[in-house]
Design an enzyme around this catalytic site. Structure first.
Site, PDB file in Angstrom:
ATOM      1  N   GLY A   1       2.663   2.274  10.914  1.00  7.23           N
ATOM      2  CA  GLY A   1       3.627   3.368  10.808  1.00  7.23           C
ATOM      3  C   GLY A   1       4.324   3.708  12.113  1.00  7.23           C
ATOM      4  O   GLY A   1       4.978   4.741  12.232  1.00  7.23           O
TER       5      GLY A   1
ATOM      6  N   GLU B   1      -6.737   4.748   7.904  1.00  7.89           N
ATOM      7  CA  GLU B   1      -6.527   6.174   7.617  1.00  7.89           C
ATOM      8  C   GLU B   1      -7.767   6.777   6.958  1.00  7.89           C
ATOM      9  O   GLU B   1      -8.099   7.943   7.189  1.00  7.89           O
ATOM     10  CB  GLU B   1      -5.268   6.350   6.746  1.00  7.89           C
ATOM     11  CG  GLU B   1      -4.001   6.135   7.567  1.00  7.89           C
ATOM     12  CD  GLU B   1      -2.850   5.494   6.805  1.00  7.89           C
ATOM     13  OE1 GLU B   1      -2.833   5.533   5.574  1.00  7.89           O
ATOM     14  OE2 GLU B   1      -1.948   4.937   7.482  1.00  7.89           O
TER      15      GLU B   1
ATOM     16  N   GLU C   1      -5.421  -4.820  10.540  1.00  3.48           N
ATOM     17  CA  GLU C   1      -4.377  -3.821  10.733  1.00  3.48           C
ATOM     18  C   GLU C   1      -4.618  -3.095  12.054  1.00  3.48           C
ATOM     19  O   GLU C   1      -5.393  -2.133  12.099  1.00  3.48           O
ATOM     20  CB  GLU C   1      -4.402  -2.797   9.592  1.00  3.48           C
ATOM     21  CG  GLU C   1      -4.129  -3.375   8.232  1.00  3.48           C
ATOM     22  CD  GLU C   1      -3.500  -2.346   7.288  1.00  3.48           C
ATOM     23  OE1 GLU C   1      -2.470  -2.667   6.703  1.00  3.48           O
ATOM     24  OE2 GLU C   1      -4.020  -1.230   7.182  1.00  3.48           O
TER      25      GLU C   1
ATOM     26  N   HIS D   1      -9.470   1.375   4.907  1.00  2.62           N
ATOM     27  CA  HIS D   1      -8.189   1.484   5.611  1.00  2.62           C
ATOM     28  C   HIS D   1      -8.378   2.401   6.824  1.00  2.62           C
ATOM     29  O   HIS D   1      -9.164   3.350   6.771  1.00  2.62           O
ATOM     30  CB  HIS D   1      -7.121   2.044   4.670  1.00  2.62           C
ATOM     31  CG  HIS D   1      -5.747   1.972   5.253  1.00  2.62           C
ATOM     32  ND1 HIS D   1      -5.277   2.903   6.145  1.00  2.62           N
ATOM     33  CD2 HIS D   1      -4.760   1.054   5.109  1.00  2.62           C
ATOM     34  CE1 HIS D   1      -4.046   2.560   6.506  1.00  2.62           C
ATOM     35  NE2 HIS D   1      -3.717   1.436   5.900  1.00  2.62           N
TER      36      HIS D   1
ATOM     37  N   SER E   1       3.521  -2.193  10.338  1.00  2.00           N
ATOM     38  CA  SER E   1       4.971  -2.290  10.555  1.00  2.00           C
ATOM     39  C   SER E   1       5.560  -3.646  10.147  1.00  2.00           C
ATOM     40  O   SER E   1       6.445  -4.165  10.834  1.00  2.00           O
ATOM     41  CB  SER E   1       5.329  -1.949  12.007  1.00  2.00           C
ATOM     42  OG  SER E   1       4.964  -0.615  12.308  1.00  2.00           O
TER      43      SER E   1
ATOM     44  N   LYS F   1       0.145   4.269  -0.247  1.00  2.56           N
ATOM     45  CA  LYS F   1      -0.489   5.464   0.348  1.00  2.56           C
ATOM     46  C   LYS F   1      -0.245   6.673  -0.565  1.00  2.56           C
ATOM     47  O   LYS F   1      -0.261   6.513  -1.784  1.00  2.56           O
ATOM     48  CB  LYS F   1       0.023   5.661   1.771  1.00  2.56           C
ATOM     49  CG  LYS F   1      -0.157   4.386   2.612  1.00  2.56           C
ATOM     50  CD  LYS F   1       0.051   4.549   4.073  1.00  2.56           C
ATOM     51  CE  LYS F   1      -0.170   3.213   4.766  1.00  2.56           C
ATOM     52  NZ  LYS F   1      -0.056   3.282   6.220  1.00  2.56           N
TER      53      LYS F   1
ATOM     54  N   ASN G   1       0.870  -1.178   0.000  1.00  2.00           N
ATOM     55  CA  ASN G   1       0.000   0.000   0.000  1.00  2.00           C
ATOM     56  C   ASN G   1       0.905   1.226   0.000  1.00  2.00           C
ATOM     57  O   ASN G   1       1.505   1.551   1.018  1.00  2.00           O
ATOM     58  CB  ASN G   1      -0.906  -0.027   1.241  1.00  2.00           C
ATOM     59  CG  ASN G   1      -1.739   1.232   1.362  1.00  2.00           C
ATOM     60  OD1 ASN G   1      -1.762   2.075   0.460  1.00  2.00           O
ATOM     61  ND2 ASN G   1      -2.425   1.375   2.491  1.00  2.00           N
TER      62      ASN G   1
HETATM   63  P1  13P Z   1       3.138   0.391   7.755  1.00  2.00           P
HETATM   64  O1  13P Z   1       3.647  -0.883   7.129  1.00  2.00           O
HETATM   65  O2  13P Z   1       3.887   1.614   7.284  1.00  2.00           O
HETATM   66  O3  13P Z   1       3.023   0.283   9.232  1.00  2.00           O
HETATM   67  O4  13P Z   1       1.634   0.602   7.187  1.00  2.00           O
HETATM   68  C1  13P Z   1       0.732  -0.445   7.258  1.00  2.00           C
HETATM   69  C2  13P Z   1      -0.474  -0.092   6.483  1.00  2.00           C
HETATM   70  O5  13P Z   1      -1.217   0.785   6.836  1.00  2.00           O
HETATM   71  C3  13P Z   1      -0.721  -0.845   5.240  1.00  2.00           C
HETATM   72  O6  13P Z   1      -1.991  -0.594   4.744  1.00  2.00           O
END
Ligand code: 13P
Length: 256
Positions: A177, A99, A171, A97, A217, A13, A11
């Site tokens: 992150g 976010e 997740e 997601h 992560s 982003k 992903n």
């Molecule tokens: P990270 O791998 O940067 O923690 O992000 C995970 C994520 O949100 C994947 O959709």
């Protein structure tokens, strides 16, 4: 035990320009030409989907949108439709997601509509769920995950059927992150809970086929032990999917 092929999904982003995207996907394509045991997917921003699709060429890399609207067309400024994703070469779409949920106020009800629309257009939805740190600390992880499953998969639940190609992604928000990964045991516990829930609602064949990815992560250093868990069927990778070197090592987790 069902034969669920591992899926490693990147992903991206809101990252990478056109040149960077093409370079990255070419490097991934080159590195997986001899790989049969793992599926690979990338999810770039809308603006680079086309160039990434072109760069993928004949390589076996699936392409996913990071979001979409549930309507087919209309006055929805800033949105893209399921058909637009398909036309651009997407086979999958990430929905709900954390976010999107926390920064753009997406609700389970919206995710439910999107999941239905995605399947209607032949897209495979990757539906994300997961608890916040506060919810985990209060001991509410399973409650939260159950509620998200019940509401964001309401349509499938009512139809009593869910396409076995559907993908779920657990997740935990506190692991995204932050560098703080769930331990394989913590993740497995929730993945197992999700599979039991799927079994209750859609029966055993579907529950055994539906893949549940872990996200939060994921790094080359922890991918192998996470993937060794019986109910973890792949990874949804954020930060570590932006560099060819780290993403390729995650794709080749079994060689670590
Ligand atoms: P990270 O791998 O940067 O923690 O992000 C995970 C994520 O949100 C994947 O959709």
């Amino acid at each position: 035990m069902a034969d669920r092929k591992p899926l490693i999904a990147g992903n991206w982003k809101m990252n990478l320009n056109r040149n960077e995207s093409v370079k990255l996907v070419r490097a991934i394509a080159e590195s997986i030409s001899d790989l049969a045991e793992t599926e690979v997917l990338v999810s770039p921003p809308f603006t680079t989907l086309s160039v990434v699709k072109e760069a993928i060429g004949a390589a076996k890399i699936y392409l996913a949108g990071q979001n979409m609207h549930w309507e087919t067309a209309g006055a929805y400024t800033g949105e893209v439709s399921p058909a637009m994703l398909v036309e651009t070469g997407c086979t999958h779409v990430i929905l709900g997601h954390s976010e999107r949920r926390s920064l753009f106020m997406e609700t389970d009800e919206m995710i439910d509509r999107k999941a239905k629309a995605a399947v209607g257009m032949g897209l495979v939805p990757i539906i994300c769920i997961g608890e916040t740190l506060e919810e985990r600390d209060k001991g509410e992880t399973f409650q939260v995950v159950r509620r998200q499953l019940e509401l964001s998969l309401r349509n499938f639940r009512e139809q009593k059927t869910m396409p076995p190609s559907t993908i779920l992604a657990y997740e935990p928000v506190w692991a995204i992150g932050t560098g703080r990964t769930a331990t394989p045991q913590q993740a497995q516990e929730v993945h197992q809970f999700i599979r039991q829930w799927l079994n209750e609602h859609f029966g055993s064949p579907a529950a055994e086929q539906i893949r549940v990815l872990y996200g939060g992560s994921v790094k080359p250093e922890n991918a192998k032990e996470l993937m060794a868990m019986p109910d973890i069927d792949g990874a949804l990778v954020g930060g570590a999917s932006l560099k060819a070197e780290t993403f390729i090592r995650i794709i080749r987790f079994h060689e670590a």
